[in-house]
Structures are given as C-alpha cells and as structure tokens.
Design an enzyme around this catalytic site. Structure first.
Site, PDB file in Angstrom:
ATOM      1  N   GLU A 134      -4.390  -9.644   3.323  1.00  0.00           N
ATOM      2  CA  GLU A 134      -5.270  -9.170   4.591  1.00  0.00           C
ATOM      3  C   GLU A 134      -6.429  -9.947   4.902  1.00  0.00           C
ATOM      4  OE1 GLU A 134      -3.554  -7.302   2.808  1.00  0.00           O
ATOM      5  OE2 GLU A 134      -2.987  -5.390   3.725  1.00  0.00           O
ATOM      6  N   GLU A 153       0.791  -1.185  -0.018  1.00  0.00           N
ATOM      7  CA  GLU A 153       0.112  -0.012  -0.028  1.00  0.00           C
ATOM      8  C   GLU A 153       0.678   1.380  -0.042  1.00  0.00           C
ATOM      9  OE1 GLU A 153      -2.265  -2.028   3.393  1.00  0.00           O
ATOM     10  OE2 GLU A 153      -4.020  -0.773   2.237  1.00  0.00           O
TER      11      GLU A 153
HETATM   12  N1  CAA Z   1       5.537  -8.943  10.731  1.00  0.00           N
HETATM   13  C1  CAA Z   1       6.463  -9.139  11.616  1.00  0.00           C
HETATM   14  N2  CAA Z   1       7.626 -10.069  11.351  1.00  0.00           N
HETATM   15  C2  CAA Z   1       7.453 -10.543  10.153  1.00  0.00           C
HETATM   16  C3  CAA Z   1       6.737 -10.167   9.226  1.00  0.00           C
HETATM   17  C4  CAA Z   1       5.534  -9.296   9.462  1.00  0.00           C
HETATM   18  N3  CAA Z   1       4.841  -9.159   8.689  1.00  0.00           N
HETATM   19  N4  CAA Z   1       7.067 -10.828   8.052  1.00  0.00           N
HETATM   20  C5  CAA Z   1       8.110 -11.460   8.419  1.00  0.00           C
HETATM   21  N5  CAA Z   1       8.456 -11.219   9.585  1.00  0.00           N
HETATM   22  C6  CAA Z   1       9.708 -11.699  10.334  1.00  0.00           C
HETATM   23  C7  CAA Z   1       9.745 -13.243  10.532  1.00  0.00           C
HETATM   24  O1  CAA Z   1       8.779 -13.396  11.782  1.00  0.00           O
HETATM   25  C8  CAA Z   1      11.164 -13.659  10.791  1.00  0.00           C
HETATM   26  O2  CAA Z   1      11.670 -13.181  12.088  1.00  0.00           O
HETATM   27  P1  CAA Z   1      12.429 -14.264  12.972  1.00  0.00           P
HETATM   28  O3  CAA Z   1      13.471 -14.654  12.064  1.00  0.00           O
HETATM   29  O4  CAA Z   1      12.497 -13.503  14.362  1.00  0.00           O
HETATM   30  O5  CAA Z   1      11.498 -15.634  13.112  1.00  0.00           O
HETATM   31  C9  CAA Z   1      11.737 -12.747   9.761  1.00  0.00           C
HETATM   32  O6  CAA Z   1      10.851 -11.617   9.399  1.00  0.00           O
HETATM   33  C10 CAA Z   1      11.915 -13.478   8.260  1.00  0.00           C
HETATM   34  O7  CAA Z   1      10.772 -13.984   7.990  1.00  0.00           O
HETATM   35  P2  CAA Z   1      10.490 -15.472   7.371  1.00  0.00           P
HETATM   36  O8  CAA Z   1      11.552 -16.438   8.269  1.00  0.00           O
HETATM   37  O9  CAA Z   1       9.151 -15.940   7.538  1.00  0.00           O
HETATM   38  O10 CAA Z   1      11.097 -15.426   5.907  1.00  0.00           O
HETATM   39  P3  CAA Z   1      10.432 -16.424   4.732  1.00  0.00           P
HETATM   40  O11 CAA Z   1      11.433 -16.030   3.597  1.00  0.00           O
HETATM   41  O12 CAA Z   1      10.382 -17.663   5.347  1.00  0.00           O
HETATM   42  O13 CAA Z   1       9.159 -15.830   4.428  1.00  0.00           O
HETATM   43  C11 CAA Z   1       7.285 -14.243   4.019  1.00  0.00           C
HETATM   44  C12 CAA Z   1       8.832 -14.449   4.162  1.00  0.00           C
HETATM   45  C13 CAA Z   1       6.423 -15.247   2.842  1.00  0.00           C
HETATM   46  C14 CAA Z   1       7.083 -13.012   3.523  1.00  0.00           C
HETATM   47  C15 CAA Z   1       6.751 -14.510   5.366  1.00  0.00           C
HETATM   48  O14 CAA Z   1       7.551 -13.915   6.360  1.00  0.00           O
HETATM   49  C16 CAA Z   1       5.323 -13.984   5.675  1.00  0.00           C
HETATM   50  O15 CAA Z   1       4.146 -14.466   5.120  1.00  0.00           O
HETATM   51  N6  CAA Z   1       5.385 -13.000   6.627  1.00  0.00           N
HETATM   52  C17 CAA Z   1       3.899 -12.223   6.743  1.00  0.00           C
HETATM   53  C18 CAA Z   1       3.281 -11.464   5.578  1.00  0.00           C
HETATM   54  C19 CAA Z   1       2.042 -10.939   5.811  1.00  0.00           C
HETATM   55  O16 CAA Z   1       1.113 -11.356   5.890  1.00  0.00           O
HETATM   56  N7  CAA Z   1       2.134  -9.484   6.247  1.00  0.00           N
HETATM   57  C20 CAA Z   1       0.838  -8.726   6.849  1.00  0.00           C
HETATM   58  C21 CAA Z   1       0.157  -8.416   5.806  1.00  0.00           C
HETATM   59  S1  CAA Z   1      -1.462  -7.666   6.331  1.00  0.00           S
HETATM   60  C22 CAA Z   1      -1.169  -5.972   6.491  1.00  0.00           C
HETATM   61  O17 CAA Z   1      -0.051  -5.505   6.017  1.00  0.00           O
HETATM   62  C23 CAA Z   1      -2.272  -4.889   6.547  1.00  0.00           C
HETATM   63  C24 CAA Z   1      -2.543  -4.561   7.966  1.00  0.00           C
HETATM   64  O18 CAA Z   1      -2.892  -3.389   8.097  1.00  0.00           O
HETATM   65  C25 CAA Z   1      -2.687  -5.375   9.011  1.00  0.00           C
END
Ligand code: CAA
Length: 239
Positions: free
Chosen positions: A135, A115
């Site tokens: 989301e 966004e």
């Molecule tokens: N929030 C907090 N921490 C996050 C994060 C997030 N959105 N995305 C990744 N991280 C952290 C992980 O927890 C991890 O930390 P640790 O090493 O301490 O465990 C680190 O970043 C590396 O991430 P991954 O090990 O998960 O990396 P990956 O390559 O295996 O996967 C990914 C990457 C597919 C992006 C996965 O991290 C993921 O799915 N993340 C969440 C994505 C998501 O759903 N974002 C929120 C969208 S909702 C939104 O933004 C709208 C709103 O207003 C709420």
C-alpha cells in the site's frame, strides 16, 4: 447457498469453505467480492451448523493479490473509492465472527488479501507463499484492518517493517516470525487444512467459540479484566 459472482461457497460436515474465485485477476478483491463476502459471512454467522470456516483462493498463483487496482485506482479519488467500500463494513463482520476461521494460503497474499488472512484465527500456508503490504508504495494506507491486526500478530517491529518498507515475506520467514501456524508443501495444503478444520469441527462448538472469544476479546483488556472474562466464559461452557 450459491450463485455468487466472485466466490464459491460449500458446506460439509460443519466445515464452511469460501473460495475467492477470480483466478484471471489473481483473486483481486473487488467491490463485488466485498458484497459477496459480506453476504456469505452474514449467513455463516447465523448458521449453527457451521463450526469452522476455511478461506482459500482459486487458481495456481494466488490466494489474493489485494484490492482490484483496476477498480480502486480508477475511482474518481482514493477517498471516493474508500467511501464506496465503507458502505458495508466487511472487516467488522470478520472480527465479530464467532466460529474459528482458517486461511489456506498459497502464492501471492498481498494487500487486502493479506488483511483477510490476518482476520483469520489460523493461517496455514504452502511453500510458494508470498506475503506483502504494497500500500504505502502506492501512496495509500492498508484499509482492511492491517495497521491494527498485523502488529497484534507480528509485534511492532515486524509489522512496521512490512508496513513502512513494503517488505515481502516468504513462507520460511513467515513461519519463523509466527505469521503462519504451519508451512506445508503446495500439494498437501488442502489436505493439511482439512485435517485442522475437521479437528476443530469435531470439538464442542460452544467450548471452541468461547475459547476464541476469550482470547480475541482478552487481547484488548487488562489481565485482570481478561481473567474475569475467562471466568464468565468458563462458567457458561457446560462441556
Ligand atoms: N488488481 C487487479 N488485477 C490484478 C491484480 C490486482 N491487485 N493483481 C493482478 N491482477 C491481474 C493482472 O492485471 C493480470 O491480468 P491480465 O492478464 O488481464 O493482464 C493478471 O492478474 C495476472 O497478473 P500478472 O500478469 O501481473 O502476474 P505476475 O505473476 O506477473 O505478477 C503480481 C503477480 C506480482 C502479484 C502482480 O500481479 C502485482 O503486483 N499485482 C498487484 C499487487 C498489488 O499491488 N495489490 C494491491 C495492494 S493494495 C491493497 O490491497 C489495499 C487497498 O485497500 C487498496
């Protein structure tokens, strides 16, 4: 202007560069990042030396993986989490920024990270980019303008596809759909973004900002009102 917890800021030759800087968490958007961006964007808007703003992400894996889920989903409720975020309306600040904003996108560009990129005027991405709005899969709604900005850029069908199914787009798909202006190899991203930013910074700032204003404001007007706006802004642009 320095000393932010979650972002880096630098300014050179009319180009402001804002780096989302939480690479250990894939630059997840936290409340502190909201505050830091609010502060830096307020300063940028008041700074006549800034002719163009570049947003980029630190680290190899992501521009921004969306809202900090550890913070967001552990709040007492989603409503409370949203209320905390609404205290400072960062998104309206993005929307009203007169200088052009360029997003330099690599790796994951998800949720609120996506966004932020949608509020930018130009999006330049590297081949490893992944766009998505996860989301609805999390039982929440995009709250950083995505339901409004995305259809304006992708059209209704593409926007609803991403919003309702959580479908992710790779770089080639994003380019074909007009979501990104350029797709470049990862090792050339910084260089290509710099070239675009320098080009904008070299142009007359009033002409640039009025052109942006005419397009952005005109999008929400009838053609007739838009032509009036263009006429007024053209008259105010001395050249
Ligand atoms: N929030 C907090 N921490 C996050 C994060 C997030 N959105 N995305 C990744 N991280 C952290 C992980 O927890 C991890 O930390 P640790 O090493 O301490 O465990 C680190 O970043 C590396 O991430 P991954 O090990 O998960 O990396 P990956 O390559 O295996 O996967 C990914 C990457 C597919 C992006 C996965 O991290 C993921 O799915 N993340 C969440 C994505 C998501 O759903 N974002 C929120 C969208 S909702 C939104 O933004 C709208 C709103 O207003 C709420």
């Amino acid at each position: 202007m320095n000393g932010f917890e979650t972002i880096l800021y630098e300014k050179n030759d009319g180009i402001a560069r804002v780096t989302l800087n939480r690479p250990h968490a894939l630059n997840a958007f936290s409340v502190q990042m909201r505050d830091d961006l609010y502060e830096v964007l307020s300063a940028i808007r008041a700074d006549d030396e800034v002719r163009v703003v570049v947003f980029q992400g630190a680290g190899e894996k992501a521009f921004c993986a969306g809202a900090d889920l550890k913070e967001f989903l552990t709040a007492p409720s989603v409503v409370k989490a949203r209320r905390i975020r609404a205290v400072r309306d960062l998104w309206r600040l993005f929307l009203g920024t007169s200088q052009p904003m360029v997003a330099a996108l690599h790796g994951y560009v998800l949720g609120s990270g996506f966004e932020i990129a949608l509020f930018c005027d130009l999006r330049i991405a590297s081949a490893d980019v992944v766009f998505g709005l996860p989301e609805v899969g999390l039982g929440i709604l995009p709250g950083a303008g995505g339901t409004q900005t995305l259809p304006r850029i992708l059209g209704l069908a593409g926007a609803l596809d991403m919003l309702l199914t959580g479908r992710r787009l790779n770089g080639q798909e994003a380019l074909a759909m007009g979501l990104v202006n350029q797709l470049v190899p990862r090792d050339r991203l910084a260089q290509e973004v710099d070239a675009v930013a320098q080009k904008i910074a070299s142009c007359d700032p009033v002409a640039v900002q009025n052109a942006k204003r005419a397009v952005i404001k005109g999008m929400d007007m009838s053609l007739e009102q838009g032509l009036d706006l263009e006429w007024r802004l053209a008259a105010a642009t001395k050249g």
